[in-house]
Design an enzyme around this catalytic site. Structure first.
Site, PDB file in Angstrom:
ATOM      1  N   ARG A   1      23.327  19.281  84.863  1.00 34.14           N
ATOM      2  CA  ARG A   1      22.373  19.582  84.613  1.00 34.14           C
ATOM      3  C   ARG A   1      21.739  19.948  83.075  1.00 34.14           C
ATOM      4  NH1 ARG A   1      20.260  24.468  84.017  1.00 34.14           N
ATOM      5  NH2 ARG A   1      20.107  25.780  85.865  1.00 34.14           N
TER       6      ARG A   1
ATOM      7  N   HIS B   1      16.527  25.025  84.180  1.00 31.76           N
ATOM      8  CA  HIS B   1      16.833  24.636  85.762  1.00 31.76           C
ATOM      9  C   HIS B   1      15.502  24.236  86.243  1.00 31.76           C
ATOM     10  CE1 HIS B   1      15.673  25.806  90.088  1.00 31.76           C
ATOM     11  NE2 HIS B   1      14.818  26.474  89.715  1.00 31.76           N
TER      12      HIS B   1
ATOM     13  N   TYR C   1      22.387  31.773  78.566  1.00 31.75           N
ATOM     14  CA  TYR C   1      23.307  31.918  79.733  1.00 31.75           C
ATOM     15  C   TYR C   1      24.390  30.804  79.954  1.00 31.75           C
ATOM     16  CZ  TYR C   1      20.214  29.279  82.552  1.00 31.75           C
ATOM     17  OH  TYR C   1      19.513  27.540  83.034  1.00 31.75           O
TER      18      TYR C   1
END
Lengths: 325, 421
Positions: free
Chosen positions: B312, B316, B325
């Protein structure tokens, strides 16, 4: 051609009729096949309709409801069994987030004719998670319909109607009444699924109950009659929607209402009934609406359940309190 | 032709492969020998943990089906070439077009969110090959159960992309008739739809049909009980369902290592059906592997798990901040494996597409962006009474009562009909 039969048998006969009538009807759940269910409600169905129609499932409640949703999307009408009330929670997510909302989410394009059968309530001396009454947890969710028959005849007909409904119906079966017998007339014209019934006429106070507590309320009315009190007893039959018109009509006559259910009183269906009837009948009421039910505590071990469950004396006590106003 | 399940799962390497393939027993044994070979007592425990973690991490290194390298070179694959043998240059250009337009649509939606036209967007950037490859493997009578990021699959099913935006704009919770394109509505709750897919597939079997079902979910969803239950049910009833897991490496902020100690495709083994890992950035390989899995389903061989190993590229959703992160160099490494770029390289090297094709597609792409932009801005708010519509199929007394109360309340505003609301 009325026949006297136990409630469990009446549900069995109703499922049999639905399986015979509509090839899209399926019966699914743990142990529903060869064993006929732990209460034998599905006894003999797999033998007569085969493993493709009466399906023994893996031991996975979310899976049972989730696959039933998929089968409904494919045009089937599954009737799934959750073995006991307290075991429905692994399936609660599927019921609440998917089953209840699919019709709205699809703007009406998708129908969810799924019946979830849940044997519920106490009084049979069972172990933990086998005696609960979680109906309020479902009634709070829009998209679900909640019913609970109190006798064999209603059990038979309400199951027919639940299966025919294009909405998901949670069908709570009062397991302590499974063995009570009543006349079942398979040719009758049944009452509408969500209509409450006046099962005993009275003038002094209304007792409203559903499922396992209807019989108790009838006993209470008998006992009260011996004391010269005339109690009206309503079998609500449907928890969602609730037939407030019938309750209102009764309360306008008797001016007093006591609601009885096994589930905890706190945030229970009695609270909803009390609030709405107070709104509708404020000037008719001679006393606040009272409730009798379970306590805000986990369902107790079997040796204590008689203390927990509403019984004759507790309901009579509530009747006296109401009449004292 | 089918590929034997054990072939897809055969351990090919030493310690890491064994630990992953044969499960906890082998993993424990590996860790133990690591401890023995080093030092003693209390630190041994720590080392054991480290060793097995390292083994688990190592075993997630891709061992995947690939037909097109990141450089756009076609590589042979004895098992899966047959499934794309009939793919013509025109088909390849079609796949390329699908990916480019899907990416363009996705970029437009992201921009629209930034402009305040959408409340949220879940971008598929980077996952075009997994979605187009699998989506183009489907037959019209197959049924798709998506999660909420399958914009490319929706494209393949002929769902108008503007319909996907209604729920993100907040005008509905769905927006298309699932039965028009056999493409179920997006499912927000993670993994729920895998059970719906399984039930639907069970229905196909009961109907005696030879359609198949494909259920999309992500690496995070693989941890959900519903996914495990759908594996159980589909295996027990031999349901014709393909589980298509897009492992995009991140479940919001949690890496795949937080979901599993073994490669996800190996989960299938424990349920008794084959799992295979495919290069999710290779559209041709995704097409081939999905065709293989669908063929298994159609021919009565039951479910298959396909793990499309992809990435990805964005957040998100637009509410997310991946810089908290993950490192930029990770994204850079994956950019080199870009699904669209590699097919373009192949098309150019093989002379399957000329400049005119790419230029025309660019024009088409811009037109799509414009159409989407205009459609979103023109999307009307729903009627107020939509709140009460379709709650029940057969009606409900309480809904009727509350609708009437709502109507009375709305009507109580003076001049409502004159725009004074």
């Amino acid at each position: 051609m009325a026949e006297k039969m136990a409630m469990a048998k009446a549900i069995n006969e109703s499922l049999r009729r639905a399986l015979e009538t509509d090839p899209k009807v399926l019966v699914m759940g743990e142990d529903v096949g060869k064993l006929g269910g732990v209460f034998r409600v599905t006894d003999g169905l797999q033998k007569d309709f085969g493993e493709s129609r009466v399906i023994d499932t893996p031991l996975a409640e979310s899976g049972i409801v989730g696959t039933a949703i998929g089968l409904a999307l494919r045009g089937y009408r599954p009737v799934v069994e959750i073995q006991f009330d307290g075991f429905v929670f692994p399936a609660y997510d599927q019921i609440v987030t998917q089953l209840a909302k699919m019709h709205a989410r699809s703007l009406g394009k998708v129908k969810m004719p799924v019946v979830v059968r849940i044997p519920y309530g106490g009084g049979i001396g069972a172990v933990e998670h086998h005696s609960e009454s979680p109906e309020a947890l479902f009634a709070h969710v829009a998209g679900l319909k909640i019913v609970s028959p109190s006798n064999a005849s209603d059990a038979y007909w309400m199951m027919q109607q639940a299966i025919q409904s294009d909405d998901p119906v949670i069908y709570f079966e009062p397991k302590r009444r499974y063995w009570d017998k009543a006349e079942v007339d398979a040719e009758a014209i049944p009452a509408p699924l969500h209509k409450a019934q006046v099962v005993r006429e009275g003038t002094d106070l209304t007792l409203a109950a559903y499922g396992p507590m209807v019989k108790l309320c009838q006993e209470v009315a008998n006992a009260a009659a011996e004391e010269g009190k005339s109690l009206e007893v309503l079998d609500l039959r449907s928890v969602s929607p609730l037939d407030f018109d019938t309750i209102q009509a009764s309360v306008e006559k008797t001016r007093r209402l006591v609601v009885v259910h096994e589930a905890p009183v706190f945030f229970g269906s009695g609270a909803e009934i009390a609030a709405r009837i107070t709104e509708r009948c404020f000037f008719h009421l001679e006393a606040p609406v009272l409730r009798v039910g379970g306590y805000h505590a986990p369902y107790p071990p079997a040796r204590l359940e008689e203390e927990y469950l509403p019984d004759l004396d507790r309901v009579l006590d509530a009747v006296d309190r109401s009449l004292a106003f | 032709m089918t590929v034997d399940s054990s072939a897809a799962r055969k351990p090919r390497r030493s310690a890491a492969g064994k630990a992953g393939t044969t499960g906890s027993k082998a993993g424990t044994a590996g860790a133990k020998s690591g401890t023995a070979g080093n030092a003693s007592g209390t630190t041994g425990t720590k080392r054991t943990t480290r060793t097995s973690r390292a083994a688990a991490k190592k075993s997630t290194e891709p061992e995947l089906v690939q037909l097109l390298t990141p450089e756009g070179k076609r590589v042979k694959n004895a098992e899966y070439d047959a499934y794309v043998a009939g793919v013509t240059p025109e088909d390849l250009r079609g796949l390329y077009r699908d990916m480019v337009l899907t990416r363009r649509f996705d970029a437009e939606a992201t921009a629209l969110q930034r402009q305040g036209e959408l409340g949220l967007w879940a971008s598929l950037l980077g996952q075009e090959a997994a979605q187009i490859g699998s989506g183009r493997a489907l037959r019209d009578d197959d049924y798709v159960f998506p999660t909420y990021r399958e914009h490319g699959v929706a494209w393949c099913r002929g769902v108008d992309p503007t319909n996907l935006l209604g729920m993100f704009r907040g005008v509905n919770n769905g927006g298309w008739d699932p039965n028009s394109n056999n493409f179920q509505l997006y499912t927000i709750v993670i993994g729920s739809q895998t059970l719906h897919a399984t039930g639907y597939a069970m229905g196909i079997t009961k109907d005696g049909a030879d359609s198949a079902v494909i259920a999309y979910f992500g690496d995070g969803a693989s941890s959900q009980g519903d996914v495990a239950e759908s594996f159980t049910f589909s295996a027990v009833y031999n349901a014709p369902v393909v589980f298509f897991c897009q492992n995009n490496q991140w479940a919001i902020s949690e890496p795949t290592e937080k979901q599993s100690r073994v490669p996800l495709y190996q989960r299938a083994q424990g349920f008794g059906f084959p799992g295979v890992r495919v290069d999710g950035n290779d559209v041709l390989a995704c097409l081939a592997v999905t065709r293989w899995a669908l063929e298994r389903a159609r021919s009565g061989e039951g479910p298959t798990l396909v793990e499309a190993y992809t990435y990805r590229m964005g957040a998100h959703t637009t509410s997310d901040d991946p810089t908290r992160y993950r490192h930029d160099d990770e994204r850079a490494a994956w950019e080199a494996k870009d699904p669209i770029l590699r097919l373009r390289r192949y098309l150019e090297a093989a002379n399957h597409a000329d400049e005119g094709f790419f230029a025309e597609l660019e024009t088409e792409s811009e037109a799509l962006g414009k159409r989407v932009r205009e459609a979103v801005r023109a999307m009307p708010d729903p009627d107020h009474f939509a709140i009460f519509e379709n709650v029940y199929a057969d009606g409900h007394a309480l809904v009727d009562e509350e609708r009437a109360q709502f109507a009375a309340y709305q009507a109580s505003f003076a001049d409502a009909s004159e725009g004074g609301r």
